[in-house]
Design a protein around this motif. Structure first.
Motif, mmCIF file in Angstrom:
data_model
loop_
_atom_site.group_PDB
_atom_site.id
_atom_site.type_symbol
_atom_site.label_atom_id
_atom_site.label_comp_id
_atom_site.label_asym_id
_atom_site.label_seq_id
_atom_site.Cartn_x
_atom_site.Cartn_y
_atom_site.Cartn_z
ATOM 1 N N THR A 168 44.102 75.730 126.881
ATOM 2 C CA THR A 168 44.799 74.459 126.495
ATOM 3 C C THR A 168 43.313 73.380 126.342
ATOM 4 O OG1 THR A 168 46.566 74.879 127.355
ATOM 5 C CG2 THR A 168 46.125 72.476 126.755
ATOM 6 N N ILE A 169 42.649 73.472 127.345
ATOM 7 C CA ILE A 169 41.335 72.253 127.272
ATOM 8 C C ILE A 169 40.337 72.998 126.204
ATOM 9 C CG2 ILE A 169 39.500 71.591 128.712
ATOM 10 C CD1 ILE A 169 41.321 72.289 131.086
ATOM 11 N N GLY A 170 40.221 74.214 126.179
ATOM 12 C CA GLY A 170 39.103 74.478 125.104
ATOM 13 C C GLY A 170 39.701 74.431 123.694
ATOM 14 N N THR A 171 40.955 74.445 123.588
ATOM 15 C CA THR A 171 41.728 73.853 122.268
ATOM 16 C C THR A 171 41.521 72.568 121.937
ATOM 17 O OG1 THR A 171 43.417 75.502 122.323
ATOM 18 C CG2 THR A 171 43.768 74.000 120.767
ATOM 19 N N TRP A 172 41.521 71.753 123.080
ATOM 20 C CA TRP A 172 41.256 70.397 122.723
ATOM 21 C C TRP A 172 39.706 69.975 122.586
ATOM 22 C CZ3 TRP A 172 43.161 68.648 128.425
ATOM 23 C CH2 TRP A 172 44.677 68.815 128.517
ATOM 24 N N ALA A 173 39.062 71.012 123.254
ATOM 25 C CA ALA A 173 37.583 70.552 122.597
ATOM 26 C C ALA A 173 37.236 71.210 121.151
ATOM 27 C CB ALA A 173 36.688 71.470 123.641
ATOM 28 N N GLU A 224 42.027 61.768 126.901
ATOM 29 C CA GLU A 224 43.295 61.237 126.171
ATOM 30 C C GLU A 224 44.165 62.363 126.012
ATOM 31 O OE1 GLU A 224 41.606 57.452 123.764
ATOM 32 O OE2 GLU A 224 42.445 59.329 122.605
ATOM 33 N N TRP A 225 43.506 63.660 125.582
ATOM 34 C CA TRP A 225 44.399 64.895 125.665
ATOM 35 C C TRP A 225 45.107 65.231 127.052
ATOM 36 C CZ3 TRP A 225 45.933 67.209 121.447
ATOM 37 C CH2 TRP A 225 45.325 67.316 120.243
ATOM 38 N N VAL A 262 44.859 73.702 113.628
ATOM 39 C CA VAL A 262 45.328 74.014 114.903
ATOM 40 C C VAL A 262 45.289 75.322 115.208
ATOM 41 C CG1 VAL A 262 47.259 73.723 116.647
ATOM 42 C CG2 VAL A 262 46.841 71.921 114.943
ATOM 43 N N MET A 263 45.763 76.114 114.497
ATOM 44 C CA MET A 263 45.611 77.736 114.570
ATOM 45 C C MET A 263 44.088 77.982 114.822
ATOM 46 S SD MET A 263 46.923 80.609 112.061
ATOM 47 C CE MET A 263 45.558 80.305 110.938
ATOM 48 N N SER A 264 43.211 77.597 113.925
ATOM 49 C CA SER A 264 41.673 77.999 114.318
ATOM 50 C C SER A 264 41.245 77.609 115.457
ATOM 51 C CB SER A 264 40.895 77.147 113.252
ATOM 52 O OG SER A 264 39.535 77.621 113.382
ATOM 53 N N ALA A 265 42.034 76.244 115.965
ATOM 54 C CA ALA A 265 41.349 75.867 117.274
ATOM 55 C C ALA A 265 41.758 76.704 118.571
ATOM 56 C CB ALA A 265 41.801 74.506 117.619
ATOM 57 N N LEU A 266 43.152 76.943 118.285
ATOM 58 C CA LEU A 266 43.668 77.867 119.407
ATOM 59 C C LEU A 266 43.110 79.205 119.380
ATOM 60 C CD1 LEU A 266 47.375 76.932 118.979
ATOM 61 C CD2 LEU A 266 46.352 77.035 121.142
ATOM 62 N N ASN A 267 42.741 79.779 118.197
ATOM 63 C CA ASN A 267 42.216 80.948 118.064
ATOM 64 C C ASN A 267 40.893 81.112 118.620
ATOM 65 O OD1 ASN A 267 44.379 83.214 117.187
ATOM 66 N ND2 ASN A 267 44.530 81.980 115.508
#
Lengths: 147, 123
Positions: free
Chosen positions: B35-40, A62-63, B55-60
């Motif tokens: 980007t894909i890692g952030t989604w995960a 979905e992402w 979101v900041m944590s996910a990106l970092n």
């Protein structure tokens, strides 16, 4: 105090802001990207969250589908990383592309190439075609049939 | 006061818009795995909505993972890390300031460097 790498550039000036997170997933056997603990083939759920593999796969899809409205992500890159996060399991129905061919074929995932000494085959996997032929393909050329 | 949260669609738009902005100034191949890692990372937090800090944590975390994974570390360059750093900063700024330009994001996020200098790191 400013820190300098070998190139002499002041790295501190462009550190990511607030980038001081701890890394609890170091304690786990985790996938290379994303912190999910799904590396064990056949695991039904992510060990840290209890989310099922199929649910994680669905959310990642979905992402990906939503993201393509705003920017481009190479499908090969997505499929490759998706397969790292949620490893294929032997016997799983897949679609695959043979080298140099654009068409997707149906088949069954069989496992990694059993030839670690050959760097040319590094990252390859074996897929059984519908006729039972063993085909060596790039992992990024394999996708789940559900996609 | 309730904390501001962002839906998956808003996060997707912020990440995608920042990615598109970087696409105009550099090769964004390092941004794709980020980007894909952030989604995960976000997937482990549920379906959303997400706070800014999540979101900041996910990106970092995704960027940290890529910085430390041997497959990437061995071939990674300062340029690739700079591109990822800018992608993190641009996406976060876009999340909080939808419609902002990349230059505005850089002005806000890079206190000690001017815009052209930062763009020079990734070009």
């Amino acid at each position: 105090m400013p820190s300098f790498d070998n190139d002499g550039i002041d790295r501190q000036t462009y550190e990511r802001p607030n980038c001081g997170s701890t890394r609890p997933h170091d304690q786990h056997f985790h996938s290379p990207i994303g912190g999910l603990t799904l590396n064990c083939p056949g695991a039904a759920t992510d060990a840290s969250t209890g989310i099922s593999r199929s649910e994680i796969g669905r959310i990642l899809d979905e992402w990906y589908d939503g993201y393509r409205r705003f920017s481009r992500i190479d499908e090969d890159v997505f499929l490759s990383l998706r397969n790292q996060l949620i490893p294929l399991t032997p016997g799983e129905p897949v679609q695959f592309q043979e080298r140099g061919k654009r068409r997707w074929f149906n088949g069954t995932y069989d496992g990694p190439v059993d030839n670690p000494g050959n760097p040319n085959r590094s990252g390859d996997v074996i897929v059984l075609s519908r006729s039972g032929r063993r085909v060596s393909v790039f992992l990024s050329s394999v996708r789940r049939q559900s996609r | 006061m309730n904390e501001v949260t962002y839906t998956r669609a808003q996060v997707t738009m912020a990440l995608g818009t920042a990615h598109g902005q970087l696409d105009e100034v550099t090769d964004t191949s390092p941004v794709e795995p980020l980007t894909i890692g952030t989604w995960a990372q976000l997937t482990t937090m549920g379906n959303g909505p997400f706070t800014y800090d999540q979101v900041m944590s996910a990106l970092n975390e995704a960027a940290n993972d890529l910085d430390s994974v041997p497959e990437y570390e061995s071939s990674d360059t300062i340029w690739e890390q700079d591109v990822r750093n800018l992608a993190v900063n641009a996406a976060l700024y876009q999340l909080a300031h939808p419609g902002a330009s990349l230059r505005e994001a850089i002005e806000a996020q890079y206190e000690f460097s001017d815009v052209d200098e930062v763009l020079g790191w990734v070009s």
